[in-house]
Design an enzyme around this catalytic site. Sequence first.
Site, PDB file in Angstrom:
ATOM      1  N   PRO A  97      10.885   4.369   4.667  1.00  0.00           N
ATOM      2  CA  PRO A  97      11.454   4.972   5.885  1.00  0.00           C
ATOM      3  C   PRO A  97      12.976   5.159   5.861  1.00  0.00           C
ATOM      4  CG  PRO A  97      10.724   2.718   6.298  1.00  0.00           C
ATOM      5  CD  PRO A  97      10.281   3.060   4.921  1.00  0.00           C
ATOM      6  N   HIS A 144      21.983  13.710  17.634  1.00  0.00           N
ATOM      7  CA  HIS A 144      23.028  13.006  16.903  1.00  0.00           C
ATOM      8  C   HIS A 144      23.658  13.934  15.867  1.00  0.00           C
ATOM      9  CE1 HIS A 144      21.536   8.604  17.671  1.00  0.00           C
ATOM     10  NE2 HIS A 144      21.688   9.299  18.783  1.00  0.00           N
ATOM     11  N   LYS A 164      11.946  10.455   6.680  1.00  0.00           N
ATOM     12  CA  LYS A 164      11.305  11.715   6.282  1.00  0.00           C
ATOM     13  C   LYS A 164       9.807  11.815   6.593  1.00  0.00           C
ATOM     14  CE  LYS A 164      14.798  13.859   4.749  1.00  0.00           C
ATOM     15  NZ  LYS A 164      15.395  14.374   5.968  1.00  0.00           N
ATOM     16  N   TYR A 202      23.373   2.658   9.096  1.00  0.00           N
ATOM     17  CA  TYR A 202      22.677   2.204   7.891  1.00  0.00           C
ATOM     18  C   TYR A 202      23.631   1.239   7.195  1.00  0.00           C
ATOM     19  CZ  TYR A 202      19.187   5.933   8.344  1.00  0.00           C
ATOM     20  OH  TYR A 202      18.170   6.753   8.784  1.00  0.00           O
ATOM     21  N   TYR A 259      19.479  14.780   4.658  1.00  0.00           N
ATOM     22  CA  TYR A 259      19.105  14.002   5.845  1.00  0.00           C
ATOM     23  C   TYR A 259      18.685  14.928   6.994  1.00  0.00           C
ATOM     24  CZ  TYR A 259      19.246  10.016   9.063  1.00  0.00           C
ATOM     25  OH  TYR A 259      18.915   9.026   9.958  1.00  0.00           O
TER      26      TYR A 259
HETATM   27  P1  RFL Z   1      -0.657   8.956  10.880  1.00  0.00           P
HETATM   28  O1  RFL Z   1       0.376   8.913  11.954  1.00  0.00           O
HETATM   29  O2  RFL Z   1      -0.908   7.732  10.100  1.00  0.00           O
HETATM   30  O3  RFL Z   1      -2.009   9.449  11.563  1.00  0.00           O
HETATM   31  C1  RFL Z   1      -3.261   9.361  10.912  1.00  0.00           C
HETATM   32  C2  RFL Z   1      -4.341   9.200  11.959  1.00  0.00           C
HETATM   33  O4  RFL Z   1      -5.612   9.208  11.347  1.00  0.00           O
HETATM   34  C3  RFL Z   1      -6.416   8.189  11.940  1.00  0.00           C
HETATM   35  N1  RFL Z   1      -7.488   7.828  10.998  1.00  0.00           N
HETATM   36  C4  RFL Z   1      -8.781   8.221  11.142  1.00  0.00           C
HETATM   37  N2  RFL Z   1      -9.407   8.964  12.073  1.00  0.00           N
HETATM   38  C5  RFL Z   1     -10.759   9.157  11.937  1.00  0.00           C
HETATM   39  N3  RFL Z   1     -11.479   8.663  10.914  1.00  0.00           N
HETATM   40  C6  RFL Z   1     -10.908   7.916   9.939  1.00  0.00           C
HETATM   41  N4  RFL Z   1     -11.612   7.429   8.918  1.00  0.00           N
HETATM   42  C7  RFL Z   1      -9.483   7.679  10.028  1.00  0.00           C
HETATM   43  N5  RFL Z   1      -8.600   6.983   9.267  1.00  0.00           N
HETATM   44  C8  RFL Z   1      -7.397   7.097   9.867  1.00  0.00           C
HETATM   45  C9  RFL Z   1      -5.418   7.071  12.212  1.00  0.00           C
HETATM   46  O5  RFL Z   1      -5.880   6.148  13.176  1.00  0.00           O
HETATM   47  C10 RFL Z   1      -4.214   7.870  12.694  1.00  0.00           C
HETATM   48  O6  RFL Z   1      -4.230   8.082  14.087  1.00  0.00           O
HETATM   49  O7  RFL Z   1      -0.325  10.103   9.812  1.00  0.00           O
HETATM   50  P2  RFL Z   1       0.413  11.520   9.975  1.00  0.00           P
HETATM   51  O8  RFL Z   1      -0.124  12.280  11.147  1.00  0.00           O
HETATM   52  O9  RFL Z   1       0.396  12.105   8.628  1.00  0.00           O
HETATM   53  O10 RFL Z   1       1.918  11.133  10.389  1.00  0.00           O
HETATM   54  C11 RFL Z   1       2.768  10.487   9.476  1.00  0.00           C
HETATM   55  C12 RFL Z   1       3.770   9.589  10.229  1.00  0.00           C
HETATM   56  O11 RFL Z   1       3.063   8.758  11.117  1.00  0.00           O
HETATM   57  C13 RFL Z   1       4.625   8.745   9.264  1.00  0.00           C
HETATM   58  O12 RFL Z   1       4.971   9.465   8.121  1.00  0.00           O
HETATM   59  C14 RFL Z   1       5.940   8.269   9.930  1.00  0.00           C
HETATM   60  O13 RFL Z   1       5.675   7.379  10.985  1.00  0.00           O
HETATM   61  C15 RFL Z   1       6.849   7.591   8.901  1.00  0.00           C
HETATM   62  N6  RFL Z   1       8.074   7.039   9.495  1.00  0.00           N
HETATM   63  C16 RFL Z   1       9.168   7.842   9.793  1.00  0.00           C
HETATM   64  N7  RFL Z   1       9.104   9.166   9.595  1.00  0.00           N
HETATM   65  C17 RFL Z   1      10.158   9.975   9.970  1.00  0.00           C
HETATM   66  O14 RFL Z   1      10.097  11.194   9.767  1.00  0.00           O
HETATM   67  N8  RFL Z   1      11.284   9.472  10.604  1.00  0.00           N
HETATM   68  C18 RFL Z   1      11.424   8.157  10.846  1.00  0.00           C
HETATM   69  O15 RFL Z   1      12.410   7.758  11.468  1.00  0.00           O
HETATM   70  C19 RFL Z   1      10.354   7.272  10.406  1.00  0.00           C
HETATM   71  N9  RFL Z   1      10.424   5.943  10.639  1.00  0.00           N
HETATM   72  C20 RFL Z   1       8.146   5.668   9.776  1.00  0.00           C
HETATM   73  C21 RFL Z   1       9.356   5.149  10.340  1.00  0.00           C
HETATM   74  C22 RFL Z   1       7.066   4.820   9.550  1.00  0.00           C
HETATM   75  C23 RFL Z   1       7.172   3.482   9.843  1.00  0.00           C
HETATM   76  N10 RFL Z   1       6.026   2.689   9.606  1.00  0.00           N
HETATM   77  C24 RFL Z   1       5.532   1.751  10.515  1.00  0.00           C
HETATM   78  C25 RFL Z   1       5.151   3.039   8.526  1.00  0.00           C
HETATM   79  C26 RFL Z   1       9.482   3.810  10.631  1.00  0.00           C
HETATM   80  C27 RFL Z   1       8.410   2.967  10.347  1.00  0.00           C
HETATM   81  C28 RFL Z   1       8.615   1.505  10.631  1.00  0.00           C
HETATM   82  C1  PHB Z   2      13.687   5.011  13.785  1.00  0.00           C
HETATM   83  O1  PHB Z   2      14.379   5.433  14.763  1.00  0.00           O
HETATM   84  O2  PHB Z   2      12.656   4.347  13.944  1.00  0.00           O
HETATM   85  C2  PHB Z   2      14.163   5.307  12.420  1.00  0.00           C
HETATM   86  C3  PHB Z   2      15.298   6.090  12.228  1.00  0.00           C
HETATM   87  C4  PHB Z   2      15.755   6.339  10.949  1.00  0.00           C
HETATM   88  C5  PHB Z   2      15.090   5.792   9.858  1.00  0.00           C
HETATM   89  C6  PHB Z   2      13.951   5.032  10.051  1.00  0.00           C
HETATM   90  C7  PHB Z   2      13.492   4.774  11.333  1.00  0.00           C
HETATM   91  O3  PHB Z   2      15.563   6.006   8.606  1.00  0.00           O
END
Ligand code: RFL
Ligand code: PHB
Length: 391
Positions: free
Chosen positions: A293, A72, A297, A202, A384
């Site tokens: 989110p 994009h 980031k 957004y 961004y």
């Molecule tokens: P994770 O993905 O949470 O992975 C951590 C892992 O550790 C495991 N764990 C354990 N394992 C063994 N022993 C234990 N005691 C443990 N405790 C936990 C867990 O089961 C898991 O598998 O962390 P990591 O690797 O640091 O990754 C971070 C990302 O997952 C997170 O920052 C993003 O998903 C945030 N986020 C977004 N980030 C972006 O860069 N772009 C986006 O568009 C974006 N959209 C989002 C998001 C997060 C969202 N939610 C649900 C929080 C949208 C949403 C809705």
């Molecule tokens: C997503 O595609 O899940 C997404 C994209 C941008 C955001 C948050 C989530 O700011």
Amino acid sequence: MRTQVGIVGAGPAGLLLSHLLALRGIDSLVVEDRSRAYCEARQRAGLLEDGTVRLLREADLAQRLDAEGLEHGGIYLQFAGERHHLDFRDLTGGRTVTIYAQTEIVKDLIARRLADGGALEFEISSTAVADLDTDRPVLSYMTAGGERREVICDAIAGCDGFHGICRPSIPAGLLTVRDRAYPYAWLGITAEVPPSTDELIYNRHPEGFALHTMRTPQISRLYLQVRPDERLEDWPDDRIWAAFQRRFALPGWELKEGPIFDKAVTPMRSFVSSPMRYGRLFLAGDAAHIVPPTGAKGLNLAMADVTVLADALHALLLGDSRLADGYSDACLSRVWRATHFSWWMTTMLHVAPDADPMTEELQLSQLRYVTTSRAAATSLAENYTGYPPLR
Ligand code: RFL
Ligand code: PHB
């Protein structure tokens, strides 16, 4: 048992770190308390900065990303009944972002680690870390089969997310925490319907924020601002679509609806814990910091952390501790930039329950500024697409 780097957590941070270490000839063991299927299906992020895409290409992990990712060149900002386009390519000298779901990144990383003979253990329990202030820290856990394991490591990476055990293993009083909860949450859905837009929208609406994003040319993903204590049971599909229809409404534009197959509420918070290291324990990703989110980031920060960490551990294991000593500061500078940007996007676009007319006018003024001033638009675009750009 013995490994060079014990990695707690098979999220994007832990899995990518294990691959980057393997490329440097360092062996590691990744332990994860969930099942492989659970890790591969957990719906989360979708948007990769341009530097994250390049990092994955350089690490030879981008075959499917290059074939299936959706590049994009900008986003739309909608407010006060108008939709404005920000052209990142034009504003940043050609930088873009890519939609490629975190689920797919995790699948690619797990497949690659297993193909390369990497050690991954799922469905473990009773994870603990000890002797962190020595040069032989110990990772212990119970295997899925009920066997107790103690693994002696040269270093341990805490990649176990916000609710993990690694950050709480650092002695009380050594960490500085900055924490803010927001008075709203996101209800996120994935639906079987082609996206109604070519790039993300957004949207600030008097009823609350809404975001239209996507997963593939056939699958849409949308988010709706709701109360933090909202119950999913109160949101049947027709109520969700009706809310999106009201918030995105624009003459001449149609929001297509389809069957919803995934629905969840996510609270919003900003959280930074520092330093990101204690002795031979290094924290990375959500284990050390959380952003709301709205700035997309979290995943990008997690991957940036482990890029720095792979080099730091490589040098440390060769006897040079300088990069390890600088690890926390190097990461936190990027983390705080992303924390500010995510807070700014969040507070500009959401409607707080106690917002007064003054706050609304300030938000609208800021939105008019970023959609009319090239300087302001460039600042948004630069952040961004990733600042500082990952080297
Ligand atoms: P994770 O993905 O949470 O992975 C951590 C892992 O550790 C495991 N764990 C354990 N394992 C063994 N022993 C234990 N005691 C443990 N405790 C936990 C867990 O089961 C898991 O598998 O962390 P990591 O690797 O640091 O990754 C971070 C990302 O997952 C997170 O920052 C993003 O998903 C945030 N986020 C977004 N980030 C972006 O860069 N772009 C986006 O568009 C974006 N959209 C989002 C998001 C997060 C969202 N939610 C649900 C929080 C949208 C949403 C809705
Ligand atoms: C997503 O595609 O899940 C997404 C994209 C941008 C955001 C948050 C989530 O700011």
